[in-house]
Motif scaffolding. Sequence first.
Motif, PDB file in Angstrom:
ATOM      1  N   ALA A  18       0.848  -1.193   0.000  1.00  0.00           N
ATOM      2  CA  ALA A  18       0.000   0.000   0.000  1.00  0.00           C
ATOM      3  C   ALA A  18       0.883   1.242   0.000  1.00  0.00           C
ATOM      4  CB  ALA A  18      -0.914   0.017   1.220  1.00  0.00           C
ATOM      5  N   VAL A  19       0.603   2.133  -0.928  1.00  0.00           N
ATOM      6  CA  VAL A  19       1.276   3.435  -0.964  1.00  0.00           C
ATOM      7  C   VAL A  19       0.323   4.443  -0.332  1.00  0.00           C
ATOM      8  CG1 VAL A  19       2.321   5.207  -2.403  1.00  0.00           C
ATOM      9  CG2 VAL A  19       2.528   2.792  -3.048  1.00  0.00           C
ATOM     10  N   VAL A  20       0.725   4.996   0.798  1.00  0.00           N
ATOM     11  CA  VAL A  20      -0.150   5.844   1.609  1.00  0.00           C
ATOM     12  C   VAL A  20       0.382   7.275   1.578  1.00  0.00           C
ATOM     13  CG1 VAL A  20      -1.196   6.180   3.876  1.00  0.00           C
ATOM     14  CG2 VAL A  20      -0.552   3.866   3.122  1.00  0.00           C
ATOM     15  N   LEU A  21      -0.392   8.195   0.990  1.00  0.00           N
ATOM     16  CA  LEU A  21      -0.043   9.610   1.008  1.00  0.00           C
ATOM     17  C   LEU A  21      -0.747  10.266   2.189  1.00  0.00           C
ATOM     18  CD1 LEU A  21      -0.452  10.476  -2.792  1.00  0.00           C
ATOM     19  CD2 LEU A  21       1.582   9.645  -1.602  1.00  0.00           C
ATOM     20  N   VAL A  22       0.011  10.968   3.026  1.00  0.00           N
ATOM     21  CA  VAL A  22      -0.549  11.634   4.205  1.00  0.00           C
ATOM     22  C   VAL A  22      -0.222  13.115   4.113  1.00  0.00           C
ATOM     23  CG1 VAL A  22      -0.607  11.733   6.720  1.00  0.00           C
ATOM     24  CG2 VAL A  22      -0.163   9.551   5.566  1.00  0.00           C
ATOM     25  N   ASP A  23      -1.284  13.973   4.150  1.00  0.00           N
ATOM     26  CA  ASP A  23      -1.031  15.414   4.022  1.00  0.00           C
ATOM     27  C   ASP A  23      -0.871  16.078   5.385  1.00  0.00           C
ATOM     28  OD1 ASP A  23      -3.581  15.908   5.075  1.00  0.00           O
ATOM     29  OD2 ASP A  23      -4.481  16.395   3.153  1.00  0.00           O
ATOM     30  N   ASP A  24      -0.635  17.399   5.364  1.00  0.00           N
ATOM     31  CA  ASP A  24      -0.348  18.124   6.598  1.00  0.00           C
ATOM     32  C   ASP A  24      -1.532  18.173   7.554  1.00  0.00           C
ATOM     33  OD1 ASP A  24       2.224  18.596   5.824  1.00  0.00           O
ATOM     34  OD2 ASP A  24       1.886  20.641   5.109  1.00  0.00           O
ATOM     35  N   ALA A  25      -2.741  17.900   7.055  1.00  0.00           N
ATOM     36  CA  ALA A  25      -3.923  17.868   7.920  1.00  0.00           C
ATOM     37  C   ALA A  25      -4.182  16.481   8.494  1.00  0.00           C
ATOM     38  CB  ALA A  25      -5.154  18.342   7.143  1.00  0.00           C
ATOM     39  N   GLY A  26      -3.327  15.511   8.115  1.00  0.00           N
ATOM     40  CA  GLY A  26      -3.504  14.150   8.594  1.00  0.00           C
ATOM     41  C   GLY A  26      -4.410  13.301   7.735  1.00  0.00           C
ATOM     42  N   GLU A  27      -4.969  13.868   6.660  1.00  0.00           N
ATOM     43  CA  GLU A  27      -5.813  13.089   5.755  1.00  0.00           C
ATOM     44  C   GLU A  27      -4.933  12.237   4.837  1.00  0.00           C
ATOM     45  OE1 GLU A  27      -9.031  12.782   5.955  1.00  0.00           O
ATOM     46  OE2 GLU A  27      -9.124  14.226   7.607  1.00  0.00           O
ATOM     47  N   ASN A  28      -5.515  11.169   4.270  1.00  0.00           N
ATOM     48  CA  ASN A  28      -4.706  10.263   3.474  1.00  0.00           C
ATOM     49  C   ASN A  28      -5.388   9.848   2.186  1.00  0.00           C
ATOM     50  OD1 ASN A  28      -6.169   7.561   3.834  1.00  0.00           O
ATOM     51  ND2 ASN A  28      -5.891   8.195   5.958  1.00  0.00           N
ATOM     52  N   ALA A  29      -4.577   9.386   1.256  1.00  0.00           N
ATOM     53  CA  ALA A  29      -5.047   8.749   0.022  1.00  0.00           C
ATOM     54  C   ALA A  29      -4.194   7.503  -0.166  1.00  0.00           C
ATOM     55  CB  ALA A  29      -4.903   9.689  -1.169  1.00  0.00           C
ATOM     56  N   ILE A  30      -4.816   6.361  -0.460  1.00  0.00           N
ATOM     57  CA  ILE A  30      -4.126   5.073  -0.430  1.00  0.00           C
ATOM     58  C   ILE A  30      -4.342   4.334  -1.739  1.00  0.00           C
ATOM     59  CG2 ILE A  30      -3.896   2.881   0.787  1.00  0.00           C
ATOM     60  CD1 ILE A  30      -5.099   4.259   3.258  1.00  0.00           C
ATOM     61  N   THR A  31      -3.256   3.790  -2.293  1.00  0.00           N
ATOM     62  CA  THR A  31      -3.314   2.901  -3.443  1.00  0.00           C
ATOM     63  C   THR A  31      -2.740   1.558  -3.032  1.00  0.00           C
ATOM     64  OG1 THR A  31      -3.062   4.740  -5.003  1.00  0.00           O
ATOM     65  CG2 THR A  31      -2.557   2.522  -5.823  1.00  0.00           C
ATOM     66  N   VAL A  32      -3.479   0.470  -3.310  1.00  0.00           N
ATOM     67  CA  VAL A  32      -3.088  -0.860  -2.857  1.00  0.00           C
ATOM     68  C   VAL A  32      -2.753  -1.758  -4.044  1.00  0.00           C
ATOM     69  CG1 VAL A  32      -3.843  -2.946  -1.638  1.00  0.00           C
ATOM     70  CG2 VAL A  32      -4.480  -0.689  -0.761  1.00  0.00           C
ATOM     71  N   VAL A  33      -1.618  -2.450  -3.950  1.00  0.00           N
ATOM     72  CA  VAL A  33      -1.258  -3.525  -4.878  1.00  0.00           C
ATOM     73  C   VAL A  33      -1.540  -4.829  -4.130  1.00  0.00           C
ATOM     74  CG1 VAL A  33       0.548  -4.539  -6.297  1.00  0.00           C
ATOM     75  CG2 VAL A  33       0.569  -2.066  -5.828  1.00  0.00           C
ATOM     76  N   PRO A  34      -2.545  -5.623  -4.544  1.00  0.00           N
ATOM     77  CA  PRO A  34      -2.996  -6.740  -3.705  1.00  0.00           C
ATOM     78  C   PRO A  34      -1.966  -7.826  -3.426  1.00  0.00           C
ATOM     79  CG  PRO A  34      -4.666  -6.148  -5.312  1.00  0.00           C
ATOM     80  CD  PRO A  34      -3.438  -5.381  -5.678  1.00  0.00           C
ATOM     81  N   GLY A  35      -1.156  -8.192  -4.430  1.00  0.00           N
ATOM     82  CA  GLY A  35      -0.192  -9.262  -4.211  1.00  0.00           C
ATOM     83  C   GLY A  35      -0.880 -10.537  -3.760  1.00  0.00           C
ATOM     84  N   ALA A  36      -0.348 -11.172  -2.712  1.00  0.00           N
ATOM     85  CA  ALA A  36      -0.870 -12.452  -2.220  1.00  0.00           C
ATOM     86  C   ALA A  36      -2.307 -12.350  -1.727  1.00  0.00           C
ATOM     87  CB  ALA A  36       0.029 -12.977  -1.101  1.00  0.00           C
ATOM     88  N   ASN A  37      -2.735 -11.163  -1.324  1.00  0.00           N
ATOM     89  CA  ASN A  37      -4.111 -11.000  -0.846  1.00  0.00           C
ATOM     90  C   ASN A  37      -5.132 -11.441  -1.886  1.00  0.00           C
ATOM     91  OD1 ASN A  37      -3.455  -9.661   1.685  1.00  0.00           O
ATOM     92  ND2 ASN A  37      -2.855  -7.904   0.435  1.00  0.00           N
ATOM     93  N   ALA A  38      -4.813 -11.241  -3.160  1.00  0.00           N
ATOM     94  CA  ALA A  38      -5.757 -11.566  -4.238  1.00  0.00           C
ATOM     95  C   ALA A  38      -6.013 -13.062  -4.347  1.00  0.00           C
ATOM     96  CB  ALA A  38      -5.240 -11.028  -5.568  1.00  0.00           C
ATOM     97  N   ASN A  39      -5.168 -13.874  -3.720  1.00  0.00           N
ATOM     98  CA  ASN A  39      -5.300 -15.323  -3.839  1.00  0.00           C
ATOM     99  C   ASN A  39      -6.032 -15.963  -2.663  1.00  0.00           C
ATOM    100  OD1 ASN A  39      -3.873 -15.222  -6.259  1.00  0.00           O
ATOM    101  ND2 ASN A  39      -1.899 -15.437  -5.216  1.00  0.00           N
ATOM    102  N   LEU A  40      -6.471 -15.162  -1.702  1.00  0.00           N
ATOM    103  CA  LEU A  40      -7.215 -15.729  -0.579  1.00  0.00           C
ATOM    104  C   LEU A  40      -8.551 -16.258  -1.084  1.00  0.00           C
ATOM    105  CD1 LEU A  40      -6.933 -15.993   2.587  1.00  0.00           C
ATOM    106  CD2 LEU A  40      -8.536 -14.081   2.694  1.00  0.00           C
ATOM    107  N   GLY A  41      -8.847 -17.521  -0.779  1.00  0.00           N
ATOM    108  CA  GLY A  41     -10.071 -18.126  -1.279  1.00  0.00           C
ATOM    109  C   GLY A  41     -10.902 -18.768  -0.187  1.00  0.00           C
ATOM    110  N   PRO A  42     -12.091 -19.256  -0.531  1.00  0.00           N
ATOM    111  CA  PRO A  42     -12.963 -19.892   0.458  1.00  0.00           C
ATOM    112  C   PRO A  42     -12.292 -21.034   1.207  1.00  0.00           C
ATOM    113  CG  PRO A  42     -14.166 -19.472  -1.570  1.00  0.00           C
ATOM    114  CD  PRO A  42     -12.730 -19.158  -1.856  1.00  0.00           C
ATOM    115  N   ALA A  43     -11.449 -21.810   0.518  1.00  0.00           N
ATOM    116  CA  ALA A  43     -10.798 -22.945   1.168  1.00  0.00           C
ATOM    117  C   ALA A  43      -9.846 -22.504   2.274  1.00  0.00           C
ATOM    118  CB  ALA A  43     -10.043 -23.778   0.133  1.00  0.00           C
ATOM    119  N   ASP A  44      -9.372 -21.275   2.214  1.00  0.00           N
ATOM    120  CA  ASP A  44      -8.458 -20.766   3.245  1.00  0.00           C
ATOM    121  C   ASP A  44      -9.180 -20.431   4.542  1.00  0.00           C
ATOM    122  OD1 ASP A  44      -6.101 -20.815   1.618  1.00  0.00           O
ATOM    123  OD2 ASP A  44      -6.796 -18.992   0.622  1.00  0.00           O
ATOM    124  N   VAL A  45     -10.491 -20.261   4.473  1.00  0.00           N
ATOM    125  CA  VAL A  45     -11.240 -19.830   5.662  1.00  0.00           C
ATOM    126  C   VAL A  45     -11.331 -20.954   6.683  1.00  0.00           C
ATOM    127  CG1 VAL A  45     -13.456 -18.982   6.516  1.00  0.00           C
ATOM    128  CG2 VAL A  45     -12.518 -18.102   4.364  1.00  0.00           C
TER     129      VAL A  45
END
Length: 279
Positions: free
Chosen positions: A87-114
């Motif tokens: 995750a690339v997290v931009l944080v400004d001087d007011a403390g607000e943020n904008a986030i871009t996520v590259v899923p990587g391994a997260n994208a492979n989580l499936g029902p069988a993993d639960v």
Amino acid sequence: MSVVVVGAVNGDLIVRVPRIAAPGSTVIATGSSTGPGGKGGNQAAAVARLGGECALIARVGPDFDPASLSSVDLSRVVRDTAPTGLAVVLVDDAGENAITVVPGANANLGPADVGPLTGAGVVLASLEVPLAAVAEAARRAATGGWTFVLNPAPAVPLPDLLLRQTDVLVPNEHELAVLGSPEALLAAGAGAVVVTLGAAGCRIHRRAGTVDIPGHRVATVDTTGAGDAFCGALAWALDTGHTLDDAARLACAAGALATTAVGARTAQPTAAEVTASLR
């Protein structure tokens, strides 16, 4: 009792900027740092920091450092060949943020993993992982008598069956704009809708009416992870027998305290700190 968290684990690249860049513009950063993140990892860490028993269901890459979640049960975390999410997290001087996520391994989580849920407690899930895994977690929670809490972030339209299996839905105002009105979500089957309102606290919607829970005034440095701290605290409080209203009060305090330092987990509070804040 225990909390099981189903969600993403990321590494965060945090970039401090005077303001969030508009499309087509360039902003010079004032600093950067790295740290652990991902909604699943953050929420599990929040539960553990409060003193709760917590297990995490997730997928990570070969580069994952388990020390970042040393107080969480990681026996159901799967090592994937894909890299850990970023995750690339931009944080400004007011403390607000904008986030871009590259899923990587997260994208492979499936029902069988639960897998199975034994005992009783709270399942907390979010949507940085595939919806099929979240739906399986909701199904197992419903059949096993667990309370299912869903943080629909990032927001996508939710199937009616998933809403019917959700005891507590926790969107923020931006996510609510994608999901529909609280009234529509309740009509579709959600047990309760808790809308987080940032510094203003939250509003609990039930079929019987609404309850406003006030926020807490703190010196905000970075809002990254505040929603995760809120959700983790809400799940922990519900698991320890609090009513939804009281759980939301604790969660508002935890979410506020989490904004007082840079990073998604740096300022996650203990139970004692939450109690002191409520006083």
